[in-house]
Write a protein that holds these residues in place. Structure first.
Motif, short mmCIF file in Angstrom:
data_model
loop_
_atom_site.label_atom_id
_atom_site.label_comp_id
_atom_site.label_asym_id
_atom_site.label_seq_id
_atom_site.Cartn_x
_atom_site.Cartn_y
_atom_site.Cartn_z
N GLU A 136 0.82 -1.20 0.00
CA GLU A 136 0.00 0.00 0.00
C GLU A 136 0.86 1.26 0.00
N HIS A 137 2.13 1.09 -0.36
CA HIS A 137 3.03 2.22 -0.48
C HIS A 137 2.80 2.90 -1.84
N VAL A 138 3.42 4.02 -2.05
CA VAL A 138 3.30 4.72 -3.32
C VAL A 138 3.97 3.88 -4.40
N ASN A 139 3.26 3.63 -5.48
CA ASN A 139 3.76 2.79 -6.55
C ASN A 139 3.37 3.44 -7.87
N THR A 140 4.33 3.91 -8.61
CA THR A 140 4.08 4.55 -9.88
C THR A 140 4.35 3.56 -11.00
N VAL A 141 3.34 3.31 -11.83
CA VAL A 141 3.47 2.31 -12.88
C VAL A 141 3.40 2.94 -14.28
N PHE A 142 3.58 4.24 -14.36
CA PHE A 142 3.47 4.93 -15.64
C PHE A 142 4.43 4.33 -16.67
N LEU A 143 5.67 4.14 -16.30
CA LEU A 143 6.66 3.61 -17.21
C LEU A 143 6.67 2.08 -17.23
N THR A 144 6.61 1.48 -16.06
CA THR A 144 6.75 0.02 -15.98
C THR A 144 5.55 -0.74 -16.52
N SER A 145 4.40 -0.09 -16.63
CA SER A 145 3.23 -0.80 -17.16
C SER A 145 3.41 -1.18 -18.63
N ASN A 146 4.35 -0.54 -19.31
CA ASN A 146 4.62 -0.86 -20.71
C ASN A 146 5.73 -1.88 -20.89
N PHE A 147 6.37 -2.28 -19.81
CA PHE A 147 7.45 -3.26 -19.88
C PHE A 147 6.87 -4.66 -19.88
N PRO A 148 7.59 -5.61 -20.47
CA PRO A 148 7.16 -7.01 -20.34
C PRO A 148 7.26 -7.47 -18.88
N ARG A 149 6.47 -8.44 -18.53
CA ARG A 149 6.42 -8.93 -17.15
C ARG A 149 7.78 -9.43 -16.66
N SER A 150 8.56 -10.03 -17.54
CA SER A 150 9.88 -10.52 -17.13
C SER A 150 10.79 -9.37 -16.72
N VAL A 151 10.69 -8.25 -17.40
CA VAL A 151 11.51 -7.08 -17.05
C VAL A 151 11.04 -6.48 -15.72
N THR A 152 9.73 -6.37 -15.55
CA THR A 152 9.23 -5.78 -14.29
C THR A 152 9.56 -6.68 -13.10
N ARG A 153 9.61 -7.99 -13.33
CA ARG A 153 9.97 -8.90 -12.25
C ARG A 153 11.40 -8.63 -11.80
N TRP A 154 12.32 -8.49 -12.76
CA TRP A 154 13.72 -8.23 -12.41
C TRP A 154 13.89 -6.83 -11.81
N LEU A 155 13.13 -5.86 -12.31
CA LEU A 155 13.18 -4.52 -11.72
C LEU A 155 12.70 -4.55 -10.27
N HIS A 156 11.62 -5.28 -10.06
CA HIS A 156 11.09 -5.39 -8.70
C HIS A 156 12.12 -6.05 -7.77
N ALA A 157 12.72 -7.13 -8.23
CA ALA A 157 13.74 -7.82 -7.42
C ALA A 157 14.91 -6.89 -7.13
N PHE A 158 15.32 -6.11 -8.14
CA PHE A 158 16.43 -5.17 -7.96
C PHE A 158 16.09 -4.12 -6.91
N TRP A 159 14.90 -3.51 -7.01
CA TRP A 159 14.55 -2.44 -6.07
C TRP A 159 14.28 -2.97 -4.67
N MET A 160 13.75 -4.17 -4.58
CA MET A 160 13.55 -4.76 -3.26
C MET A 160 14.92 -5.09 -2.62
N SER A 161 15.85 -5.57 -3.42
CA SER A 161 17.20 -5.85 -2.91
C SER A 161 17.90 -4.56 -2.50
N THR A 162 17.75 -3.53 -3.31
CA THR A 162 18.33 -2.23 -2.98
C THR A 162 17.75 -1.69 -1.68
N GLY A 163 16.43 -1.78 -1.54
CA GLY A 163 15.78 -1.34 -0.31
C GLY A 163 16.28 -2.11 0.90
N CYS A 164 16.47 -3.42 0.72
CA CYS A 164 16.98 -4.25 1.82
C CYS A 164 18.37 -3.79 2.24
N VAL A 165 19.24 -3.57 1.29
CA VAL A 165 20.61 -3.16 1.60
C VAL A 165 20.63 -1.78 2.27
#
Length: 184
Positions: A75-104
């Motif tokens: 329920e956090h702020v989530n902007t999908v303006f750009l990512t909604s046009n990406f293929p699902r495989s790309v958004t999955r890796w982007l999500h994993a990257f940003w979640m890993s970055t947030g964790c670090v």
């Protein structure tokens, strides 16, 4: 493996929910403390001893504890303006990257704030209230606890994204306007 990650995420969700409930109770207590302080100041010309300092310390608990639950519920702020046009495989890796970055990032913040709070505890750092001395380290540990909870949730979401293909709803542009109104 997937089953264990989902079970860990559900368990973490319960812990985060409890932390959020605690933050709600603390917020309620702060409200009554502020009311009591204002009334006693007006009626008896004597504020609650250390009322302001206690409210300031409780505020860190009320702010920091629910952060992880917001991420868990997505329920956090989530902007999908750009990512909604990406293929699902790309958004999955982007999500994993940003979640890993947030964790670090939040793990580093947790480490730094924990050392800061520990130093405050060892020094017995206190602030002078109107009539009493008030310890500062519990509020500093609250920051560390809140950042630790969100760091763990970031890690679980990153692993979940890699294992299950979850993209954190980054590819879901909301075509249904009525559904979009539900989040107002």
């Amino acid at each position: 493996m997937k089953h264990h990650i989902l079970a860990a995420r559900r368990l973490m969700g319960r812990i985060l929910y409890a932390a959020s409930l605690a933050a709600g109770v603390i917020t309620f207590a702060m409200m009554w403390l502020i009311d009591a302080n204002a009334l006693s100041r007006k009626l008896f010309n004597a504020p609650v001893p250390a009322g302001v300092e206690l409210t300031q310390s409780l505020l860190t608990f009320a702010i920091m504890l629910p952060f992880g639950y917001v991420l868990y519920r997505r329920e956090h702020v989530n902007t999908v303006f750009l990512t909604s046009n990406f293929p699902r495989s790309v958004t999955r890796w982007l999500h994993a990257f940003w979640m890993s970055t947030g964790c670090v990032v939040f793990a580093a913040v947790t480490y730094g704030t924990f050392l800061f709070a520990l130093r405050s505890y060892h020094m017995n750092e206190q602030v002078w209230g109107a009539t009493i001395r008030f310890p500062l380290y519990p509020a500093k540990f609250a920051v560390s606890l809140g950042t630790a909870l969100i760091s763990i949730q970031f890690a679980l979401d990153a692993v979940l994204s890699l294992i299950t293909g979850d993209d954190g709803d980054l590819s879901a542009a909301d075509p249904d306007p009525e559904k979009a109104l539900l989040h107002v």
